[in-house]
Structure formats: structure tokens, C-alpha cells
Scaffold this motif. Structure first.
Motif, mmCIF file in Angstrom:
data_model
loop_
_atom_site.group_PDB
_atom_site.id
_atom_site.type_symbol
_atom_site.label_atom_id
_atom_site.label_comp_id
_atom_site.label_asym_id
_atom_site.label_seq_id
_atom_site.Cartn_x
_atom_site.Cartn_y
_atom_site.Cartn_z
ATOM 1 N N ASN A 255 -50.631 33.333 20.365
ATOM 2 C CA ASN A 255 -49.933 34.546 20.759
ATOM 3 C C ASN A 255 -49.447 34.459 22.186
ATOM 4 N N ASN A 256 -48.330 35.127 22.434
ATOM 5 C CA ASN A 256 -47.896 35.380 23.803
ATOM 6 C C ASN A 256 -48.418 36.746 24.218
ATOM 7 N N ARG A 257 -48.961 36.817 25.416
ATOM 8 C CA ARG A 257 -49.497 38.082 25.926
ATOM 9 C C ARG A 257 -48.625 38.592 27.063
ATOM 10 N N LEU A 258 -48.265 39.845 26.958
ATOM 11 C CA LEU A 258 -47.530 40.522 28.027
ATOM 12 C C LEU A 258 -48.241 41.848 28.297
ATOM 13 N N ARG A 259 -48.593 42.098 29.547
ATOM 14 C CA ARG A 259 -49.379 43.290 29.876
ATOM 15 C C ARG A 259 -48.531 44.309 30.615
ATOM 16 N N GLY A 260 -48.821 45.586 30.331
ATOM 17 C CA GLY A 260 -48.078 46.644 30.999
ATOM 18 C C GLY A 260 -48.630 48.008 30.667
ATOM 19 N N GLU A 261 -47.778 49.027 30.859
ATOM 20 C CA GLU A 261 -48.181 50.420 30.656
ATOM 21 C C GLU A 261 -47.210 51.105 29.701
ATOM 22 N N VAL A 262 -47.747 51.890 28.775
ATOM 23 C CA VAL A 262 -46.915 52.610 27.809
ATOM 24 C C VAL A 262 -46.218 53.765 28.529
ATOM 25 N N ARG A 302 -41.868 34.059 16.238
ATOM 26 C CA ARG A 302 -41.051 35.272 16.061
ATOM 27 C C ARG A 302 -40.071 35.479 17.206
ATOM 28 N N VAL A 303 -40.068 34.565 18.157
ATOM 29 C CA VAL A 303 -39.129 34.635 19.274
ATOM 30 C C VAL A 303 -37.959 33.718 18.975
ATOM 31 N N SER A 304 -36.737 34.198 19.179
ATOM 32 C CA SER A 304 -35.531 33.424 18.860
ATOM 33 C C SER A 304 -34.799 32.992 20.123
ATOM 34 N N LEU A 305 -34.273 31.765 20.065
ATOM 35 C CA LEU A 305 -33.320 31.326 21.082
ATOM 36 C C LEU A 305 -31.975 31.948 20.740
ATOM 37 N N LEU A 306 -31.358 32.623 21.672
ATOM 38 C CA LEU A 306 -30.132 33.357 21.375
ATOM 39 C C LEU A 306 -28.899 32.523 21.681
ATOM 40 N N ARG A 307 -27.999 32.495 20.711
ATOM 41 C CA ARG A 307 -26.695 31.867 20.878
ATOM 42 C C ARG A 307 -25.637 32.960 20.870
ATOM 43 N N GLU A 308 -24.394 32.556 20.987
ATOM 44 C CA GLU A 308 -23.314 33.549 21.002
ATOM 45 C C GLU A 308 -23.243 34.325 19.695
ATOM 46 N N ASP A 309 -23.613 33.662 18.589
ATOM 47 C CA ASP A 309 -23.526 34.335 17.303
ATOM 48 C C ASP A 309 -24.864 34.948 16.867
ATOM 49 N N SER A 310 -25.826 35.015 17.773
ATOM 50 C CA SER A 310 -27.139 35.554 17.420
ATOM 51 C C SER A 310 -27.064 37.041 17.126
ATOM 52 N N ARG A 311 -27.921 37.492 16.208
ATOM 53 C CA ARG A 311 -27.975 38.927 15.918
ATOM 54 C C ARG A 311 -28.598 39.652 17.100
ATOM 55 N N GLU A 312 -28.360 40.940 17.145
ATOM 56 C CA GLU A 312 -28.869 41.738 18.255
ATOM 57 C C GLU A 312 -30.373 41.944 18.133
ATOM 58 N N PHE A 313 -31.080 41.860 19.243
ATOM 59 C CA PHE A 313 -32.509 42.161 19.316
ATOM 60 C C PHE A 313 -32.716 43.307 20.302
ATOM 61 N N GLU A 342 -46.467 30.869 30.857
ATOM 62 C CA GLU A 342 -47.036 30.182 29.693
ATOM 63 C C GLU A 342 -46.517 30.790 28.391
ATOM 64 N N PHE A 343 -45.317 31.316 28.406
ATOM 65 C CA PHE A 343 -44.710 31.932 27.229
ATOM 66 C C PHE A 343 -44.224 30.820 26.287
ATOM 67 N N ILE A 344 -44.675 30.854 25.036
ATOM 68 C CA ILE A 344 -44.393 29.777 24.083
ATOM 69 C C ILE A 344 -43.463 30.256 22.972
ATOM 70 N N ILE A 345 -42.495 29.432 22.612
ATOM 71 C CA ILE A 345 -41.715 29.681 21.405
ATOM 72 C C ILE A 345 -41.772 28.427 20.532
ATOM 73 N N LYS A 346 -41.733 28.627 19.228
ATOM 74 C CA LYS A 346 -41.739 27.525 18.265
ATOM 75 C C LYS A 346 -40.477 27.616 17.434
ATOM 76 N N ILE A 364 -33.528 34.525 25.275
ATOM 77 C CA ILE A 364 -34.415 34.665 24.127
ATOM 78 C C ILE A 364 -34.475 36.135 23.723
ATOM 79 N N GLY A 365 -34.900 36.370 22.474
ATOM 80 C CA GLY A 365 -34.993 37.744 22.005
ATOM 81 C C GLY A 365 -35.996 37.890 20.881
ATOM 82 N N TRP A 366 -36.474 39.115 20.690
ATOM 83 C CA TRP A 366 -37.398 39.387 19.591
ATOM 84 C C TRP A 366 -37.310 40.852 19.173
ATOM 85 N N SER A 367 -37.731 41.104 17.965
ATOM 86 C CA SER A 367 -37.693 42.448 17.399
ATOM 87 C C SER A 367 -38.914 43.247 17.811
ATOM 88 N N SER A 368 -38.757 44.558 17.912
ATOM 89 C CA SER A 368 -39.898 45.419 18.235
ATOM 90 C C SER A 368 -40.947 45.374 17.134
#
Length: 376
Positions: A255-262, A302-313, A342-346, A364-368
Motif C-alpha cells: 500500500n501507499n500511505r498518505l496522511r492528512g486531515e479530513v 490502482r495508480v495510473s500513469l497519465l497520457r494525453e488520452d488518459s481518462r479523467e481521475f 516511497e510512493f509505488i506504482i505497478k 499520475i492519477g487515481w480514482s477516489s
């Protein structure tokens, strides 16, 4: 006017009869002070493969030893086929057991090792011979009956240990880290072998391991342990896709971990302001109000490399490539993004080698829906 009576809920005794094995409010302390198992509840259905998964010292092996009869609960009750077995000695429980160290008798042949549990049950010589041959065939060791354990490989010894646990046809088999001493290839081979035997026999299995791959490969359900408490009990796919807390998310898979506040919370979406200042849209799982701290969980695949034709995230960020590792079927790329170096994408290696290079900046982009807001 006819009065309709609602069906009464089942009594506790009736509920106990519906499951094959049950732990009911079980606790265990070795010193009378510290609990190594805290209020453990588990129902195991007949023919089910259930794995107790967790780090060393989490209490999973203690639970297995209590079911086997080698340890006694400090509190609570253990039932087998609806009957309490707390005071029943191990040899009267009719349970098969497989240990990590195999526990084979070195002075006996393979066939004699398998015959031993049948001899103590006073079966006839003809029955013993038949059951031993059947057990050897089950683990594909038909020609090894006359050999001694020292003449076998580690994988073959483990097969003998498994056959000995099954030879007297128990309804429940307990396995405590049975593959821990094997190398990677043998371990994977034995995982599929155990899964095959379970499917063929339909025997109930309770399995202990700290190896998440073993648990995901073989289990119908997995109980994830930490500090004597079950963090989540679910099927392998549910544990991986829908972890209920941060411990389960990071113990099962990468997993990638990102910390913050709601900062905003609305139905099935929430907004999180990361410690690095960026804003991420996520799915709230273990947060109930704004203003609380959270850890976001995001699987690398679940993380995508974004190209010009990538769908919106909903979540799009610039990232700096730190490292690219070629792993054959996929590429593992380490990035620096949102304050995390240390953010990893596969990414699958479908189109040959990646053109990414260290130092390069990418989008890069990902869905909620793939980003889960868990406990801090």
C-alpha cells in the motif's frame, strides 16, 4: 383478526450446533495479567478453510493450540460440533495436526509413521495397510513408504506430515506454519497441494501463518490478528479490496500511505488535506467526521500513469521518478509525490520495457473509489 407471530431468534445452543468449530469469547493469559488472546470469537463451517494470519506474537498460534487441546482458555468456550471441548484431552478430540517441524519419527519408515495414529486407535492390520496406501497416494508418495524421513527432501517430509494428519480421516485438521521451513518454490507447490487435498476431501482446515500469500492462495476466509485481537475476518478478496483499518490494509498486500486531515465528508466521498498541502478525494471507511486525522490507503496497481488520452481521475498529481525496477511481468516504479518519496506504482509489462527514467517528471492519477480513508 389473525395474529401473526414472528419467528423467535435461535437460542445460543441452536447457534452452536450450526457451525462445526466455534471459539466463543475466548481469552488466554499465561501470567494471569497480560492477555495474549482478547475476546476471540470465530465460527468455522464444516469443510471450510480458515486461516489465522498475523505477525509473530499476535495470538494466532495460541488459538490453534487451544483448539488442539495443548493450551486451556483462561476465559470463554471452545466447541466442536456443538459440544464444549475445553476439558477434553487432545487425544480424544479426533483432530489432525501438522507442525512446521514435521514431528516425524526418524526411526520409523514413512509407512510406519502413517500407521502410528491408526495403531493407537486399534485398527486391524488390513485397515491400516489400506488407509496408509490411500494417504500416500493422496500426497503422491506411493513409492516412498519404505523410506525413512532422513531420506526425503523437505517438501516430501511435509507431505508425509500432512498424510499422517489425514490418515485417520479426521473432520478437522489444524496446521501451524507448516510451510515455514520450505524454500519459495516448494512453499508455493505445497500451497496448491494443500488446496487440492482440501478440495478433494472436503475436510475442515484451520491454518496459521504470517505469510499473506499463503493465506490469500488457500483460504475461504482469513482472520487477521494483531495484539491478540482479530482486526478483520473476511474472504481474501474482501480483505484486499476493502480493508477496514490501516493495519489490515498494510498487512495484506502493498500500500501507499498518505496522511492528512479530513476537511469535508459527504456520503461515500470525503476530502482530505494531506500534510504536504495537496487535496485528495477518497472513500471514507474509518472516519466519521471532519477535522480528524486519517491515513489514506492506495494499492500500487490502482495508480495510473497519465497520457494525453488518459481518462479523467479525481486525483491527478505530478510525480518525480526515483527508481524503475523491471520484474518481468510488471514494472515497479518508485516516485516522489505528495510529500512521499516511497510512493509505488505497478504497471503491467504489456508493451515491453518502460521508457521512464529516474529524474523524469510524470503525471499520475487515481480514482477516489480506490483510495480509502482509514484510521490515523
Amino acid at each position: 383478526m389473525t395474529q401473526t407471530l414472528e419467528a423467535e431468534p435461535p437460542t445460543q445452543a441452536a447457534a452452536d450446533k450450526t457451525c462445526f468449530a466455534r471459539f466463543r469469547s475466548v481469552q488466554k493469559s499465561y501470567d494471569g495479567v497480560e492477555l495474549v488472546v482478547k475476546d476471540f470469537n470465530l465460527d468455522v463451517r464444516q469443510g471450510e478453510f480458515v486461516t489465522l494470519l498475523g505477525p509473530s506474537g499476535s495470538g494466532k498460534t495460541t488459538c490453534l493450540m487451544m483448539m488442539a487441546g495443548f493450551e486451556t482458555p483462561t476465559h470463554g468456550e471452545i466447541l466442536l460440533k456443538g459440544e464444549p471441548i475445553n476439558g477434553l484431552p487432545p487425544h480424544k478430540r479426533g483432530i489432525g495436526m501438522v507442525f512446521q517441524n514435521y514431528a516425524l519419527f526418524p526411526h520409523m519408515t514413512v509407512a510406519e509413521n502413517l500407521a502410528f495414529p491408526l495403531e493407537v486407535r486399534h485398527l486391524s492390520k488390513a485397515e491400516i495397510k489400506q488407509k496408509v496406501q490411500r494417504a500416500l497416494a493422496m500426497v503422491r508418495l506411493d513409492e516412498f513408504g519404505d523410506r525413512r524421513p532422513a531420506q526425503l527432501s523437505g517438501g516430501q517430509q511435509q507431505r508425509v506430515a500432512l498424510a499422517r494428519a489425514l490418515v485417520f480421516e479426521p473432520e478437522l485438521v489444524l496446521m501451524d506454519e507448516p510451510l515455514g521451513a520450505l524454500d519459495k518454490n516448494l512453499r508455493e507447490e505445497m500451497q496448491y497441494e494443500i488446496k487440492r487435498i482440501h478440495a478433494e476431501l472436503g475436510v475442515t482446515m484451520l491454518y496459521v501463518t504470517h505469510d499473506q500469500t499463503e493465506a490469500l492462495t488457500m483460504s475461504d476466509r482469513i482472520a487477521v490478528f494483531n495484539d491478540g485481537v482479530v482486526q478483520q475476518l473476511a474472504s481474501p478478496d474482501t480483505l484486499y479490496e476493502q480493508p477496514e483499518n490501516a493495519f489490515v490494509a498494510y498487512f495484506i498486500g502493498e500500500n501507499n500511505r498518505l496522511r492528512g486531515e479530513v476537511t469535508e465528508l459527504a456520503g461515500e466521498r470525503c476530502q482530505v488535506r494531506l500534510d504536504s498541502g495537496e487535496t485528495v478525494i477518497a472513500t471514507p471507511v474509518a472516519v466519521a467526521e471532519t477535522g480528524v486525522r486519517t491515513t489514506l490507503s492506495l494499492r500500487p496497481e490502482r495508480v495510473s500513469l497519465l497520457r494525453e488520452d488518459s481518462r479523467e481521475f479525481e486525483n491527478r498529481f505530478s510525480a518525480k521518478v526515483q527508481e524503475v525496477i523491471y520484474l518481468g511481468d510488471h514494472l515497479r516504479t518508485r516516485l516522489s509525490v505528495c510529500g512521499n518519496d516511497e510512493f509505488i506504482i505497478k504497471t503491467p509489462n504489456a508493451d515491453g520495457h518502460s521508457v521512464l527514467r529516474p529524474g523524469e517528471t510524470v503525471e499520475i492519477g487515481w480514482s477516489s473509489a480506490d483510495c480509502r480513508a482509514l484510521d490515523a
